[in-house]
Design a protein around this motif. Structure first.
Motif, short mmCIF file in Angstrom:
data_model
loop_
_atom_site.label_atom_id
_atom_site.label_comp_id
_atom_site.label_asym_id
_atom_site.label_seq_id
_atom_site.Cartn_x
_atom_site.Cartn_y
_atom_site.Cartn_z
N ALA A 137 0.83 -1.21 0.00
CA ALA A 137 0.00 0.00 0.00
C ALA A 137 0.86 1.25 0.00
O ALA A 137 0.52 2.25 -0.64
CB ALA A 137 -0.93 0.00 1.21
N ARG A 146 1.92 1.82 -3.55
CA ARG A 146 0.82 2.32 -4.38
C ARG A 146 0.46 3.75 -4.02
O ARG A 146 -0.01 4.51 -4.85
CB ARG A 146 -0.40 1.40 -4.24
CG ARG A 146 -0.33 0.22 -5.17
CD ARG A 146 -1.60 -0.59 -5.09
NE ARG A 146 -1.69 -1.30 -3.83
CZ ARG A 146 -1.11 -2.48 -3.62
NH1 ARG A 146 -0.41 -3.05 -4.57
NH2 ARG A 146 -1.22 -3.09 -2.47
N GLN A 147 0.65 4.12 -2.73
CA GLN A 147 0.38 5.50 -2.35
C GLN A 147 1.29 6.45 -3.13
O GLN A 147 0.86 7.49 -3.62
CB GLN A 147 0.60 5.68 -0.85
CG GLN A 147 0.32 7.10 -0.38
CD GLN A 147 0.55 7.25 1.11
OE1 GLN A 147 1.23 6.44 1.73
NE2 GLN A 147 -0.01 8.29 1.68
N ASP A 171 -4.71 2.88 -5.59
CA ASP A 171 -5.23 2.04 -4.51
C ASP A 171 -5.93 0.80 -5.05
O ASP A 171 -5.96 -0.25 -4.41
CB ASP A 171 -6.24 2.82 -3.66
CG ASP A 171 -5.59 3.97 -2.93
OD1 ASP A 171 -4.37 3.90 -2.74
OD2 ASP A 171 -6.31 4.91 -2.56
N LYS A 220 -6.55 2.35 3.17
CA LYS A 220 -6.46 2.07 1.74
C LYS A 220 -7.07 0.72 1.40
O LYS A 220 -7.73 0.56 0.36
CB LYS A 220 -5.00 2.13 1.29
CG LYS A 220 -4.43 3.54 1.31
CD LYS A 220 -3.00 3.54 0.82
CE LYS A 220 -2.49 4.98 0.78
NZ LYS A 220 -3.25 5.80 -0.20
N ARG A 227 -10.81 1.19 1.32
CA ARG A 227 -11.25 1.88 0.10
C ARG A 227 -11.22 0.92 -1.10
O ARG A 227 -12.11 0.95 -1.95
CB ARG A 227 -10.37 3.10 -0.17
CG ARG A 227 -10.65 4.26 0.79
CD ARG A 227 -10.06 5.55 0.27
NE ARG A 227 -8.61 5.55 0.32
CZ ARG A 227 -7.89 5.97 1.36
NH1 ARG A 227 -8.50 6.39 2.46
NH2 ARG A 227 -6.57 5.96 1.32
N ALA A 228 -10.19 0.07 -1.16
CA ALA A 228 -10.11 -0.89 -2.26
C ALA A 228 -11.27 -1.88 -2.19
O ALA A 228 -11.87 -2.23 -3.22
CB ALA A 228 -8.78 -1.64 -2.20
N GLU A 263 -12.86 5.65 7.68
CA GLU A 263 -13.19 4.69 6.63
C GLU A 263 -13.83 3.47 7.28
O GLU A 263 -13.45 3.07 8.38
CB GLU A 263 -11.93 4.25 5.87
CG GLU A 263 -11.12 5.37 5.26
CD GLU A 263 -11.73 5.89 3.97
OE1 GLU A 263 -12.69 5.26 3.47
OE2 GLU A 263 -11.24 6.92 3.46
#
Length: 527
Positions: free
Chosen positions: A125, A128-129, A134, A164, A167-168, A201
């Motif tokens: 993650a 990817r950030q 994401d 993250k 969110r994915a 989240e």
């Protein structure tokens, strides 16, 4: 509206209750923690095979605690059954402890383990950030996502790799099974865990497998939407057993639970047997509020209904709804004869907060009659403590605030009320007495000496002006027919919600309050 299984227990509990049952099982009954984890994982695996159509490609997200341990059990069972499986982990295996570590070792020891694709979310993650991506955490061809990131022990907002991952999961088109609760949700309050800036989240589940005991936060506020359909497995830990140290903190309350609360009507019945309701409201420009409340009271079985409103409204209201006895009143003295004839008074719909509404409320507050206090009447009570003192003469008072009105009465913000609806309604009962019906998603009904009831039912189409006025009339009608305040309020909430759901069968958007009147008539007869 989220689906709710009819097989769910009515009794709901707090997180502390679930932990007490866990301790009882481990310390008193001698059940090893890993055995409870195996039970949870096996139940989840059965549920996902039963409820999700032919899942073959699974993505399991596992956190660092016991909820993640449940995920390792699910992953092992899925791998042994030939599923195509990816396992995304928030922590390094060496950091696992207790039963979760044992579940991980059992997964590693299974012959199918080499086929499991393992991903460490923290490192992936972070990369990817930096790349601004994401979504690649999850493949596009997944049939089912299993959320075992965090359970009821989480007490802070999710950040970093955990946020993250959530969110994915939420961005994926695949259905989501959350084990115990959707990760990121406060299981006691029904709110997404947020930081001081309001950021947070939480997983939006298609299906939530509630374990040990159903948690109260799944059934109100954000919890109701995030949990999706709920199924429950007690894992052999019965909260209602004689040795259990817990009592319910709330009860689910559905329309079906209300059937039978009203006695059948005898053949020799007459209108005087079913109560005289007085509706007080409808200041200049707000005549419709009183009309809706009065019509709802009649449709829900009150024998007689009088509407006291501004004089200029009376002719039009009589013409529009001749079954209502409409009286124009401009002073408390004009209202007094109607007070004396009524058994139940509902005040507030369209009342306004000016002198007219204030003086009528003052007179009603001293009547000693059973009261339903709504809308502007609640706002006036918040401004004038003497009115509330006068109301104490009434044995039955049902208050029906929405969150903003509850906030005014409590001296806090609307956000504070919504942050913990259970605490807010309990504080109102403790500080002001009477019965309180806190409207919203998962309406709460509370009174001294009673366990909170959470109304199930209702839909977003009901978020429109006038719905509260209809509910006021429903409560008043049930009081007039002999129900006590707590029973009338909780029954009215479920009846109103069921009528809204029936009306919404023709479409939610564009639903208006008057659309509930016909289904109310159909449904109330079942009571």
């Amino acid at each position: 509206m989220s689906a709710r299984s009819k097989s769910l227990p009515r009794a709901l509990y707090r997180v502390s209750d679930a932990r007490a049952l866990d301790r009882l099982a481990i310390e008193k009954a001698g059940i090893p923690a890993i055995d409870l984890m195996e039970r949870a994982g096996k139940e989840a695996f059965v549920v996902l095979k039963e409820r999700i159509a032919q899942p073959r490609r699974l993505a399991v997200f596992a956190g660092p605690g016991n909820n993640g341990g449940d995920g390792f059990v699910i992953a092992r069972l899925a791998a042994e059954s030939g599923f195509d499986l990816s396992l995304s982990m928030l922590c390094a295996p060496k950091s696992l402890a207790g039963a979760a570590a044992m579940a991980w070792e059992r997964l590693k020891a299974c012959p199918a383990y080499p086929r499991v694709r393992i991903r460490r979310l923290s490192k992936a993650a972070d990369k990817r950030q930096r790349e601004g991506d994401d979504s690649s955490i999850l493949a596009e061809d997944i049939d089912l996502v299993v959320d075992t990131l965090f359970g009821t022990g989480l007490a802070r907002a999710l950040t970093g790799a955990a946020a993250k991952a959530v969110r994915a999961i939420n961005d994926s088109p695949a259905p989501v099974l959350s084990v115990d609760i959707p990760s990121g949700l406060d299981a006691d309050r029904g709110r997404v865990l947020r930081d001081e800036q309001g950021r947070g989240e939480a997983v939006k589940a298609t299906l939530t497998l509630s374990l040990v005991v159903p948690k109260q936060g799944l059934f109100t506020c954000e919890g109701r939407e995030l949990s999706g359909e709920i199924v429950h497995r007690d894992l052999g830990l019965r909260a209602d057993s004689p040795s259990a140290p817990v009592v319910p903190s709330a009860y689910r309350h559905r329309f079906e639970d209300c059937v039978g609360v009203l006695p059948p009507r005898p053949l020799h019945a007459h209108k005087g047997d079913f109560g005289h309701v007085l509706i007080v409201g409808g200041d200049i420009g707000m005549a419709g509020a009183g009309r809706l409340a009065g019509a709802a009271a009649l449709r829900c079985g009150a024998g007689l209904v009088t509407l006291a409103t501004r004089s200029e409204h009376a002719p039009a209201l009589v013409a529009a709804f001749p079954e209502l006895m409409v009286k124009g009143v401009e002073s408390p003295d004009e209202l007094q004869p109607m007070i004396e004839r009524a058994q139940v008074i509902a005040i507030g719909p369209g009342l306004g907060v000016g002198d007219w509404g204030h003086c009528l409320l003052e007179r009603v507050s001293r009547s000693g009659r059973a009261l339903v206090v709504d809308a502007d009447a609640l706002n006036l009570v918040a401004q004038d403590k003497s009115i509330e003192e006068s109301m104490r003469k009434s044995e039955t008072i049902v208050h029906t605030p929405h969150p903003k009105e509850a906030a005014r009465l409590s001296g806090i913000s609307t956000a504070d009320v919504e942050a913990d609806r259970f605490a807010a309604v309990c504080a109102l009962v403790r500080e002001r007495g009477g019965v309180w019906l806190l409207k919203g998603v998962g309406t709460l009904v509370a009174a001294k000496g009673e366990t909170i009831r959470i109304c199930e039912g209702g839909n977003p189409g009901m978020a429109v002006a006038g719905m509260g006025d209809v509910l006021t009339g429903v409560v008043a009608a049930l009081l007039a027919q002999g129900l006590c305040g707590f029973e009338a309020a909780s029954t009215a909430a479920c009846l109103h919600a069921a009528a809204g759901d029936r009306a919404a069968s023709e479409g939610r958007r564009g639903l208006i309050a008057g659309d509930l009147l016909h289904p109310l008539r159909q449904l109330v007869d079942r009571l």
